[in-house]
Write a protein that holds these residues in place. Sequence first.
Motif, short mmCIF file in Angstrom:
data_model
loop_
_atom_site.label_atom_id
_atom_site.label_comp_id
_atom_site.label_asym_id
_atom_site.label_seq_id
_atom_site.Cartn_x
_atom_site.Cartn_y
_atom_site.Cartn_z
N SER A 160 5.19 9.41 18.75
CA SER A 160 5.70 9.47 17.39
C SER A 160 5.40 10.83 16.75
N VAL A 161 6.19 11.17 15.74
CA VAL A 161 5.90 12.32 14.89
C VAL A 161 5.19 11.76 13.67
N VAL A 162 3.90 11.98 13.61
CA VAL A 162 3.08 11.43 12.55
C VAL A 162 2.53 12.57 11.72
N LEU A 163 2.70 12.44 10.42
CA LEU A 163 2.26 13.47 9.48
C LEU A 163 1.12 12.93 8.63
N GLY A 164 0.35 13.84 8.08
CA GLY A 164 -0.75 13.47 7.20
C GLY A 164 -0.72 14.32 5.95
N THR A 165 -1.43 13.87 4.94
CA THR A 165 -1.56 14.62 3.70
C THR A 165 -3.03 15.00 3.50
N SER A 166 -3.22 16.19 2.97
CA SER A 166 -4.57 16.65 2.70
C SER A 166 -4.60 17.38 1.36
N PRO A 167 -5.44 16.94 0.45
CA PRO A 167 -6.29 15.76 0.57
C PRO A 167 -5.46 14.48 0.43
N PRO A 168 -5.99 13.36 0.94
CA PRO A 168 -5.27 12.10 0.76
C PRO A 168 -5.20 11.75 -0.72
N TYR A 169 -4.12 11.14 -1.14
CA TYR A 169 -4.02 10.76 -2.55
C TYR A 169 -4.00 9.26 -2.77
N ILE A 170 -4.18 8.51 -1.70
CA ILE A 170 -4.46 7.08 -1.80
C ILE A 170 -5.69 6.85 -0.92
N VAL A 171 -6.71 6.26 -1.50
CA VAL A 171 -7.98 6.09 -0.78
C VAL A 171 -8.33 4.61 -0.68
N GLN A 172 -9.09 4.31 0.35
CA GLN A 172 -9.56 2.94 0.55
C GLN A 172 -10.90 2.79 -0.14
N ILE A 173 -11.03 1.71 -0.88
CA ILE A 173 -12.28 1.43 -1.58
C ILE A 173 -13.08 0.48 -0.71
N GLY A 174 -14.35 0.75 -0.55
CA GLY A 174 -15.20 -0.11 0.28
C GLY A 174 -15.29 -1.52 -0.25
N ARG A 175 -15.58 -2.44 0.60
CA ARG A 175 -15.65 -3.86 0.23
C ARG A 175 -16.69 -4.15 -0.85
N ARG A 176 -17.71 -3.33 -0.96
CA ARG A 176 -18.71 -3.57 -2.00
C ARG A 176 -18.16 -3.28 -3.38
#
Length: 199
Positions: A167-183
């Motif tokens: 696949s052609v997979v692209l990324g963004t830097s810095p990410p503008y959607i982040v995962q919040i930890g379960r805590r």
Amino acid sequence: MDALSAFHNLDFTYPRVFNKHDANTMAAANNYLINGTHLACYLSHLHVYKQMIEDNIETALVLEDDVDMELDLMHRHTHIMQQVYERYGRDWDMLYLGHCTWDRNEPTRPTAHNVSLYEAEYPVCMHAYVVTRDCARRLAVVLEERLTSVGRDIDMVLAVGVQFGVSVVLGTSPPYIVQIGRRELVSDLTLLEDGDTAQ
């Protein structure tokens, strides 16, 4: 998710998701090599790809339920998508808007307000990405087969595929959607009973 949807004026569709109980039942019945929450996540993403094919959806933004977004999300996303279409046209498969590892191709000094696009070499974490219908078609077939032959988390299966030029997979830097930890945030999925959908 409803608060994010309202704040950013986004219209979310909530697909069927799988919980660990669904996943364990399916793993036992089908000889899958993974189970529990890892399989539940895998099956939920796979279901999105199948739904895209069935509904003829050209591109989809896929979000897990434990994300947070930058305040200027729409501005950043418009800027990135312009870069995607200028550089790749329609010849791309996935765009990671958030990720949880540093990629060798990622720009080393991104600034908060200047989002850069790069070709991802080993993308990990699937909490926020855009996927095309053509890619979803391929993934629906490959990922179904990998359940009984590989037994790895979905993001690891996809990352290995990228390394082999699948696949052609692209990324963004810095990410503008982040995962919040379960805590910090109880996931909507932690509240699910068998067969329910996320809110």
